[in-house]
Design a protein around this motif. Structure first.
Motif, PDB file in Angstrom:
ATOM      1  N   UNK A 451      -1.029 -15.304   0.759  1.00  0.00           N
ATOM      2  CA  UNK A 451      -1.167 -14.332   0.083  1.00  0.00           C
ATOM      3  C   UNK A 451      -2.493 -13.890  -0.554  1.00  0.00           C
ATOM      4  N   UNK A 452      -3.149 -15.274  -0.762  1.00  0.00           N
ATOM      5  CA  UNK A 452      -4.265 -15.137  -1.505  1.00  0.00           C
ATOM      6  C   UNK A 452      -5.595 -15.088  -0.360  1.00  0.00           C
ATOM      7  N   UNK A 453      -5.113 -15.400   0.701  1.00  0.00           N
ATOM      8  CA  UNK A 453      -6.035 -15.335   1.971  1.00  0.00           C
ATOM      9  C   UNK A 453      -6.082 -13.841   2.425  1.00  0.00           C
ATOM     10  N   UNK A 454      -5.024 -13.022   2.134  1.00  0.00           N
ATOM     11  CA  UNK A 454      -4.955 -11.447   2.735  1.00  0.00           C
ATOM     12  C   UNK A 454      -5.428 -10.548   1.549  1.00  0.00           C
ATOM     13  N   UNK A 455      -5.385 -11.154   0.482  1.00  0.00           N
ATOM     14  CA  UNK A 455      -5.771 -10.138  -0.849  1.00  0.00           C
ATOM     15  C   UNK A 455      -7.099  -9.322  -0.481  1.00  0.00           C
ATOM     16  N   UNK A 456      -8.207  -9.940   0.106  1.00  0.00           N
ATOM     17  CA  UNK A 456      -9.291  -9.333   0.041  1.00  0.00           C
ATOM     18  C   UNK A 456      -9.107  -8.028   1.092  1.00  0.00           C
ATOM     19  N   UNK A 457      -8.427  -8.321   2.126  1.00  0.00           N
ATOM     20  CA  UNK A 457      -8.247  -7.164   2.985  1.00  0.00           C
ATOM     21  C   UNK A 457      -7.276  -6.096   2.472  1.00  0.00           C
ATOM     22  N   UNK A 458      -6.180  -6.391   1.730  1.00  0.00           N
ATOM     23  CA  UNK A 458      -5.498  -5.389   0.786  1.00  0.00           C
ATOM     24  C   UNK A 458      -6.098  -4.786   0.057  1.00  0.00           C
ATOM     25  N   UNK A 459      -7.145  -5.426  -0.769  1.00  0.00           N
ATOM     26  CA  UNK A 459      -7.930  -4.519  -1.678  1.00  0.00           C
ATOM     27  C   UNK A 459      -8.805  -3.685  -0.883  1.00  0.00           C
ATOM     28  N   UNK A 460      -9.424  -3.993   0.135  1.00  0.00           N
ATOM     29  CA  UNK A 460     -10.218  -3.206   1.098  1.00  0.00           C
ATOM     30  C   UNK A 460      -9.539  -1.762   1.168  1.00  0.00           C
ATOM     31  N   UNK A 461      -8.347  -1.967   1.864  1.00  0.00           N
ATOM     32  CA  UNK A 461      -7.403  -0.816   2.319  1.00  0.00           C
ATOM     33  C   UNK A 461      -7.323  -0.077   0.848  1.00  0.00           C
ATOM     34  N   UNK A 462      -7.043  -0.639  -0.243  1.00  0.00           N
ATOM     35  CA  UNK A 462      -6.990   0.027  -1.588  1.00  0.00           C
ATOM     36  C   UNK A 462      -8.010   1.136  -1.765  1.00  0.00           C
ATOM     37  N   UNK A 463      -9.415   0.544  -1.383  1.00  0.00           N
ATOM     38  CA  UNK A 463     -10.394   1.120  -1.930  1.00  0.00           C
ATOM     39  C   UNK A 463     -10.691   2.338  -0.864  1.00  0.00           C
ATOM     40  N   UNK A 464     -10.181   2.185   0.443  1.00  0.00           N
ATOM     41  CA  UNK A 464     -10.275   3.138   1.234  1.00  0.00           C
ATOM     42  C   UNK A 464      -9.347   4.234   1.314  1.00  0.00           C
ATOM     43  N   UNK A 465      -8.070   3.842   1.010  1.00  0.00           N
ATOM     44  CA  UNK A 465      -7.040   4.664   1.175  1.00  0.00           C
ATOM     45  C   UNK A 465      -6.287   5.005  -0.161  1.00  0.00           C
ATOM     46  N   UNK A 466      -6.516   4.597  -1.035  1.00  0.00           N
ATOM     47  CA  UNK A 466      -5.746   4.977  -2.306  1.00  0.00           C
ATOM     48  C   UNK A 466      -6.552   5.343  -3.412  1.00  0.00           C
ATOM     49  N   UNK A 467      -7.427   4.525  -3.866  1.00  0.00           N
ATOM     50  CA  UNK A 467      -8.291   5.039  -5.162  1.00  0.00           C
ATOM     51  C   UNK A 467      -9.139   6.220  -4.786  1.00  0.00           C
ATOM     52  N   UNK A 468      -9.509   6.650  -3.770  1.00  0.00           N
ATOM     53  CA  UNK A 468     -10.220   8.070  -3.717  1.00  0.00           C
ATOM     54  C   UNK A 468      -9.322   9.123  -3.925  1.00  0.00           C
ATOM     55  N   UNK A 469      -7.822   8.963  -3.789  1.00  0.00           N
ATOM     56  CA  UNK A 469      -7.052   9.941  -4.168  1.00  0.00           C
ATOM     57  C   UNK A 469      -6.345  10.078  -5.311  1.00  0.00           C
ATOM     58  N   UNK A 470      -6.740   9.147  -6.263  1.00  0.00           N
ATOM     59  CA  UNK A 470      -5.459   8.911  -7.440  1.00  0.00           C
ATOM     60  C   UNK A 470      -5.830   9.974  -8.261  1.00  0.00           C
ATOM     61  N   UNK A 471      -7.081  10.627  -8.191  1.00  0.00           N
ATOM     62  CA  UNK A 471      -7.014  11.723  -9.050  1.00  0.00           C
ATOM     63  C   UNK A 471      -6.537  12.874  -8.737  1.00  0.00           C
ATOM     64  N   UNK A 472      -5.855  13.079  -7.561  1.00  0.00           N
ATOM     65  CA  UNK A 472      -4.892  14.163  -7.168  1.00  0.00           C
ATOM     66  C   UNK A 472      -3.605  14.191  -7.806  1.00  0.00           C
ATOM     67  N   UNK A 473      -3.138  13.066  -8.655  1.00  0.00           N
ATOM     68  CA  UNK A 473      -2.079  12.742  -9.080  1.00  0.00           C
ATOM     69  C   UNK A 473      -1.697  13.966 -10.369  1.00  0.00           C
ATOM     70  N   UNK A 474      -0.435  14.213 -10.227  1.00  0.00           N
ATOM     71  CA  UNK A 474       0.131  15.104 -11.326  1.00  0.00           C
ATOM     72  C   UNK A 474       0.354  14.521 -12.379  1.00  0.00           C
ATOM     73  N   UNK A 475       1.002  13.120 -12.275  1.00  0.00           N
ATOM     74  CA  UNK A 475       1.591  12.306 -13.396  1.00  0.00           C
ATOM     75  C   UNK A 475       1.168  10.794 -12.950  1.00  0.00           C
ATOM     76  N   UNK A 476       0.663   9.970 -13.980  1.00  0.00           N
ATOM     77  CA  UNK A 476       0.296   8.733 -13.844  1.00  0.00           C
ATOM     78  C   UNK A 476       1.260   7.697 -14.309  1.00  0.00           C
ATOM     79  N   UNK A 477       2.074   6.926 -13.792  1.00  0.00           N
ATOM     80  CA  UNK A 477       3.018   5.990 -14.360  1.00  0.00           C
ATOM     81  C   UNK A 477       2.259   4.653 -14.573  1.00  0.00           C
ATOM     82  N   UNK A 478       2.257   4.186 -15.805  1.00  0.00           N
ATOM     83  CA  UNK A 478       1.623   2.722 -16.049  1.00  0.00           C
ATOM     84  C   UNK A 478       2.653   1.662 -15.852  1.00  0.00           C
ATOM     85  N   UNK A 479       2.733   1.071 -14.859  1.00  0.00           N
ATOM     86  CA  UNK A 479       3.732   0.125 -14.534  1.00  0.00           C
ATOM     87  C   UNK A 479       3.699  -1.273 -15.182  1.00  0.00           C
TER      88      UNK A 479
END
Length: 548
Positions: A451-479
């Motif tokens: 899990x620790x070894x793959x975390x950097x790759x997971x994070x890179x995917x988030x910066x590429x595919x998730x965070x650029x679109x978070x401002x499109x949200x109609x609702x933010x749920x703080x989990x």
């Protein structure tokens, strides 16, 4: 002594500091890995060792850089306004948000300019930063003398008998992490007035040591502001405050209060969807890894059913292309986080035809055989929305044939705004990493190291595919659940302690261990069966086979 420095053998006659072994006038290197332990450049080498010099492309180094920038900023405020207090929190666009209190008036542009000039002066002077050890009573006495009661309170939960304090030109502070050798190393940073305080930007390892462009994410910022208000309301903005709740015998109440907040958010979300149900056809849930998307999506379904709305749940994971068609990552491996790993045309066709009232056979993707099978055709009602969950849910390329005003987009992530003390905010990504590590071990047969070894790759995917679109949200749920690290500690600490000292992931494991040790333990027996945290520790009502 025999030293191996970046692969080159050196022999020295007596112990010396790492920074004395090489020319570092350009400040390229900022820390080192010594026999697989993270060390400051001022570290004195006691014996033969293997040294790898680290720069700003390393995430451990950017943490050190950020800690030193916070240190210098706190020092600047202390120099100019001795009675003022500065508070740091993680904020939008990968930055640190700073607020200053105790000025006797609101924070003004004049104050910002004075602090900025003092920071520049301190850096230009290139003051050395030295580390000293104090006993806990000595540290307590010192922090009391300067009115830093936030630091006094956390000392109570430190297991060691000593604490490190960094000194710079007469200023003393500890940032719960390593520091750079001197203030002159801070050559890259940006400060921006940002009411009611200011933003601090610093180099990021995922940006190859550069400072990312600042983007004012209004939706995300509003969610962080609400999270900060919540932390103050619940009196859980610091570890010491959380621990005091546990010690006072109010842990069960603390759990219930946090869970009630989730219930309130779900109610607000359900009301918002219900108000526009005649228009909404597609409800999209997206968020970074270990945000609790699966449990959350099930709870949204239940919330909507309670309002007479019967959504059809569809997982985007069932729309993967055959693995040989997946785009390749930088190492030539299939990149399953890439949006084009999904069959976007099939997904769009299925969603469009369902909304048009057709009978449609839904795919199910078998991850073992990497094949797709189809169900018996189903049909939905005219006012029956489709509820989808997947990391690409907010991306504009998802279901382009459905107009935007018929989509309701939800971003979910733990947005905890709590801290160790005023100067040391807790990383949101660390919360998710601990969640994922526990879940992977509990349910996926994945060891902590992987899990620790793959975390950097997971994070890179988030910066590429998730965070650029978070401002499109109609609702933010703080989990985020403020009590969760008090519970996850019991699961995570044994896993982290098993990471061997020669592992490439030992530095991260050691850092997380040092952080978790401050939390008092809360038993998991009081956590509700529908709680989002059950997704990670087990016994969730949404994952039981007993449905009778």
């Amino acid at each position: 002594m025999k030293i191996k420095l970046n692969g080159e053998i050196k022999e020295i006659s007596e112990p010396c500091r790492i920074c004395e072994l090489f020319d570092n006038k350009d400040h390229k290197y900022m820390a080192a890995r010594v026999n697989n332990r993270l060390r400051e450049l001022n570290y004195i080498l006691p014996s033969d060792c293997d040294i790898e010099l680290l720069d700003l492309t390393n995430s451990s180094v950017t943490r050190i850089y950020q800690a030193t920038l916070r240190y210098v900023t706190a020092m600047a405020v202390k120099n100019i306004y001795p009675k003022a207090r500065i508070h740091f929190n993680y904020s939008v666009s990968r930055s640190i948000f700073a607020t200053v209190s105790g000025l006797g008036h609101a924070f003004l542009d004049k104050n910002f300019k004075e602090i900025k000039e003092e920071i520049e002066r301190i850096i230009k002077e290139d003051y050395p930063i030295s580390r000293h050890s104090l006993s806990i009573p000595e540290a307590e006495e010192y922090y009391k003398s300067i009115g830093a009661m936030d630091k006094v309170k956390i000392l109570k939960y430190r297991k060691e008998k000593t604490v490190h304090v960094y000194e710079c030109n007469g200023y003393k502070n500890y940032m719960f992490g390593y520091m750079l050798p001197s203030t002159g190393y801070l050559t890259q940073y940006r400060l921006k007035l940002y009411a009611p305080g200011f933003i601090m930007q610093y180099p990021r390892s995922e940006c190859k040591g550069q400072i990312p462009e600042f983007k004012d994410e209004q939706v995300f910022r509003s969610a962080l502001k609400e999270a900060n208000i919540w932390a103050n309301t619940a009196k859980s903005e610091s570890i010491a405050q959380m621990n005091e709740i546990v010690e006072s015998g109010k842990a069960l109440e603390f759990i219930n209060v946090c869970e009630a907040r989730h219930n309130r958010q779900l109610s607000q979300l359900g009301h918002k969807i219900q108000e526009n149900i005649d228009q909404i056809r597609l409800i999209c849930v997206a968020g970074p890894s270990s945000s609790g998307k699966t449990t959350f999506t099930n709870r949204v379904r239940i919330e909507l059913k309670s309002r007479g709305i019967e959504p059809l749940m569809i997982s985007m994971d069932n729309f993967y292309n055959p693995i040989e068609m997946a785009p390749k990552d930088e190492y030539g491996n299939p990149d399953l986080e890439h949006i084009e790993a999904l069959d976007l045309e099939l997904f769009d066709d299925v969603i469009f035809r369902l909304i048009q009232g057709e009978e449609v056979a839904l795919p199910t993707y078998d991850f073992k055989t990497r094949t797709r099978i189809f169900s018996e055709p189903i049909k939905i009602g005219h006012h029956q929305p489709i509820l989808i969950e997947g990391i690409h849910g907010l991306n504009d390329r998802i279901a382009p044939s459905i107009p935007d005003d018929q989509k309701f987009k939800i971003y979910i992530a733990p947005l905890g705004q709590y801290k160790i003390d005023d100067h040391n905010p807790i990383s949101i990504s660390d919360i998710r990493l601990i969640r994922r590590m526990v879940r992977d071990h509990q349910f996926r047969g994945t060891g902590c190291e992987k899990t620790l070894a793959t975390w950097a790759s997971v994070r890179n995917g988030e910066f590429k595919w998730i965070y650029p679109y978070q401002n499109n949200a109609d609702f933010v749920f703080n989990s985020e659940l403020s009590y969760e690290l008090c519970v996850l500690k019991t699961y995570a600490v044994p896993l982290l302690e098993e990471v061997p000292s020669d592992s490439p992931n030992f530095i991260t494991a050691n850092r997380l261990l040092k952080f978790l040790k401050y939390f008092e333990v809360i038993t998991d027996k009081w956590i509700p069966c529908n709680s989002l945290i059950r997704e990670f520790i087990g016994n969730s009502i949404f994952y039981t086979e007993d449905t009778k």
